[in-house]
Design a protein around this motif. Structure first.
Motif, short mmCIF file in Angstrom:
data_model
loop_
_atom_site.label_atom_id
_atom_site.label_comp_id
_atom_site.label_asym_id
_atom_site.label_seq_id
_atom_site.Cartn_x
_atom_site.Cartn_y
_atom_site.Cartn_z
N GLN A 2 1.13 -1.17 -0.12
CA GLN A 2 -0.59 0.05 -0.61
C GLN A 2 0.87 0.98 0.08
O GLN A 2 0.19 2.58 -0.91
N THR A 3 1.87 1.14 0.97
CA THR A 3 3.13 2.62 0.95
C THR A 3 3.48 2.64 -0.35
O THR A 3 3.93 3.30 -1.27
N GLN A 4 3.87 1.49 -1.14
CA GLN A 4 4.43 1.11 -1.88
C GLN A 4 3.74 1.73 -3.42
O GLN A 4 3.89 3.17 -4.39
N SER A 7 3.23 5.45 -2.76
CA SER A 7 4.29 5.97 -2.92
C SER A 7 4.48 7.03 -4.43
O SER A 7 4.72 7.73 -4.97
N ALA A 10 2.20 9.58 -5.54
CA ALA A 10 2.61 10.95 -4.82
C ALA A 10 4.07 11.23 -5.46
O ALA A 10 3.87 12.95 -5.22
N GLY A 11 4.67 10.38 -5.73
CA GLY A 11 5.83 11.04 -6.40
C GLY A 11 5.74 11.54 -7.33
O GLY A 11 6.62 12.21 -8.03
N SER A 38 -8.95 6.70 0.42
CA SER A 38 -7.91 7.78 1.08
C SER A 38 -7.40 8.33 0.20
O SER A 38 -6.59 9.42 0.94
N LEU A 39 -6.92 7.75 -0.76
CA LEU A 39 -5.47 8.84 -1.21
C LEU A 39 -6.65 9.74 -2.23
O LEU A 39 -5.73 11.16 -1.97
N ALA A 42 -7.76 12.52 0.82
CA ALA A 42 -6.04 13.29 0.74
C ALA A 42 -5.92 13.93 0.06
O ALA A 42 -5.48 15.91 0.49
N MET A 46 -5.31 17.63 0.81
CA MET A 46 -4.24 18.37 -0.29
C MET A 46 -3.26 18.75 -1.27
O MET A 46 -2.47 18.32 -1.82
N ASP A 49 -0.56 21.06 -2.70
CA ASP A 49 0.81 20.35 -2.03
C ASP A 49 1.82 19.26 -3.02
O ASP A 49 2.58 19.56 -3.12
N HIS A 50 0.51 19.29 -4.05
CA HIS A 50 1.78 17.96 -5.22
C HIS A 50 1.00 18.71 -6.35
O HIS A 50 0.34 18.16 -7.33
N LEU A 53 1.24 16.27 -9.61
CA LEU A 53 -1.00 15.45 -9.43
C LEU A 53 -1.41 16.18 -10.09
O LEU A 53 -2.49 17.37 -9.73
#
Lengths: 141, 334
Positions: A2-4, A7, A10-11, A38-39, A42, A46, A49-50, A53
């Motif tokens: 999930q975090t990959q 990343s 978001a990256g 959730s992505l 959020a 935010m 900040d991105h 994207l």
């Protein structure tokens, strides 16, 4: 995993490399829906900040990411797995995998719910991988 | 119906506010080293309504409207790695919360904070203030040095259990802990959402290490880590337990049964699907909203998930989420 995936999105990886396709292997699939919710939620809070994207995170996932099924989640009510697949909107991004010979391999005969309709079953077992990897649809004679 | 708000933040404006509860040694340590509190304002730049209330007056003005409130002070989460300092700050925070807030309003309850660097200090602090019925749970950061189910932490749970306290497992934790198993993140978005997979790992840890077999009375409220991720996790947990249950013979029932009985999850952030029909599916997968307890997470802003959730519930379910489930958990009037 999930975090990959968070990343990669978001990256800005898929903005930087638009043709890239990523296959997430041996982590199941049903968790993808909650992660995209959730992505997206959020990101709405935010997004300033991105700047890289340009679209909601779920759209990058929908376009660039494939999932192998094993170890497929097994809810008590098999219908719930079908809900989860529907919720991910990734029916054409799922690739069947056994993970043979590991102890938690999925049997092609039993792993997917019987209630799954034939076209989705065929997509997961065959069509999606043919499309992704550009494999020939006809067997060579 | 007055709600029970299971996560309202309070925080001292500076370490100086805690000086009445710290010894000369620690006052000097803080002053000479120039140690400062960063506070959540710096960590949450775009989604914070105001600094967390630092006085009862501020709390009353910003939050109190008849609801009961569980106060969470995360100041100790910032504490650096001096275990003696961590224990001193935890004690000071508890004394400050008691004097500034609990003593001034009977609707208030609070989490008791403990050092996360040494379990023996955590036990001592629970022994020191845990008899006070206004403290209802022991607050732990979701990001720790070891998964919380680890046997190292069991004395903490025993001390809590002996005093009728539960556990609150709150998002975030000590600076220096990576928010993913693969390392540090680039963006706040990833860091923020990183709390969810960490909470998932903690759920696995509590159950797999047999915490609830040892402490059947214990309940754990997962705070500010979402809940929509729960059904697929439980499907996978039950499936894999069936494969390797011999490794964990102390897990005597299906993991999902322990989770449904022992865990509660706050409603902020909710992070739900936009389509109400899909939200209905999610609620069905959760077997209803019985594990959910309302929290505003004041002063933080997580979007409008709570409204979307409440819209899909029956009147009775709404009452349970807003008050009933938390009232049972914390022994408050239903």
């Amino acid at each position: 995993m999930q975090t990959q995936l968070a990343s990669m999105v978001a990256g800005g990886m898929f903005e930087a490399i638009p043709g890239l396709r990523v296959v997430l292997t041996e982590c199941g699939l049903a968790w993808a829906a909650a992660l995209t919710w959730s992505l997206d939620a959020a990101w709405k809070l935010m997004r300033e900040d991105h700047p890289r994207l340009r679209r909601p995170p779920s759209e990058y996932i929908r376009e660039h990411v494939w999932f192998t099924t094993q170890p497929v989640e097994e809810p008590d009510d098999p219908q719930h797995l079908l809900y989860a697949i529907e919720q991910t909107r990734l029916g054409d991004r799922l690739l069947f995998a056994t993970d043979y010979p590991h102890w938690d391999f999925d049997s092609p005969k039993q792993a997917l719910p019987r209630a799954m309709d034939a076209s989705l079953r065929r997509a997961i077992f065959c069509e999606n991988a043919l499309d992704l990897y550009g494999l020939a649809r006809e067997r060579p004679v | 119906m007055d709600a029970i708000d299971c996560d309202v933040h309070v925080a001292p404006e500076s370490y100086e506010a805690l000086f009445p509860y710290l010894s000369d040694y620690w006052r000097q340590y803080i002053t000479e080293a120039g140690i400062r509190l960063n506070g959540m304002v710096a960590a949450y730049p775009r989604a914070v309504a105001a600094p967390a209330p630092s006085s009862y007056e501020a709390l009353a003005e910003q939050v109190l409207d008849g609801r009961s409130v569980v106060l969470n002070c995360l100041t100790g989460f910032e504490t650096h790695r001096n275990a003696y300092f961590g224990a001193a700050v935890a004690s000071a925070v508890n004394d400050w919360v008691r004097d500034e807030f609990l003593a001034r309003d009977p609707r208030l309850r609070a989490s008791l904070v403990v050092s996360t660097l040494s379990p023996d200090d955590a036990v001592s602090e629970i022994e020191r203030v845990g008899e006070d019925p206004r403290f209802v749970q022991v607050l732990l950061p979701v990001r720790g040095d070891l998964p919380w189910g680890h046997k190292t932490n069991h004395p903490t749970f025993a001390a809590a259990r002996d005093r009728g306290l539960h556990v609150g497992l709150h998002a975030w934790g000590r600076a220096g802990k990576a928010p993913t198993p693969s390392g540090f993140t680039t963006t706040y978005l990833e860091d923020y959402l990183g709390n969810q997979p960490i909470a998932q790992a903690q759920v696995l840890s509590f159950v797999s290490e047999g915490v609830f077999e040892r402490f059947p009375e214990l309940r754990v409220t997962v705070i500010e880590c979402g809940f929509a991720w729960l059904p697929p996790l439980l499907w996978r947990f039950d499936k894999d337990w069936k494969g390797v249950w011999r490794e964990v013979p102390w897990v005597k029932r299906r993991p999902s049964e322990y989770v449904r009985e022992h865990f509660r999850f706050t409603t902020a952030p909710a992070h739900l699907p936009d389509d109400p029909a899909v939200l209905d599916q999610l609620l069905e997968m959760l077997d209803g909203p019985g594990m959910l307890v309302y929290a505003s997470d004041h002063p933080h802003e997580h979007g409008d998930g709570l409204t979307a959730l409440l819209d899909r519930l029956s009147d009775e379910q709404r009452l349970r989420v807003m008050r009933g489930t938390a009232a049972e958990l914390y022994g408050l009037a239903g």
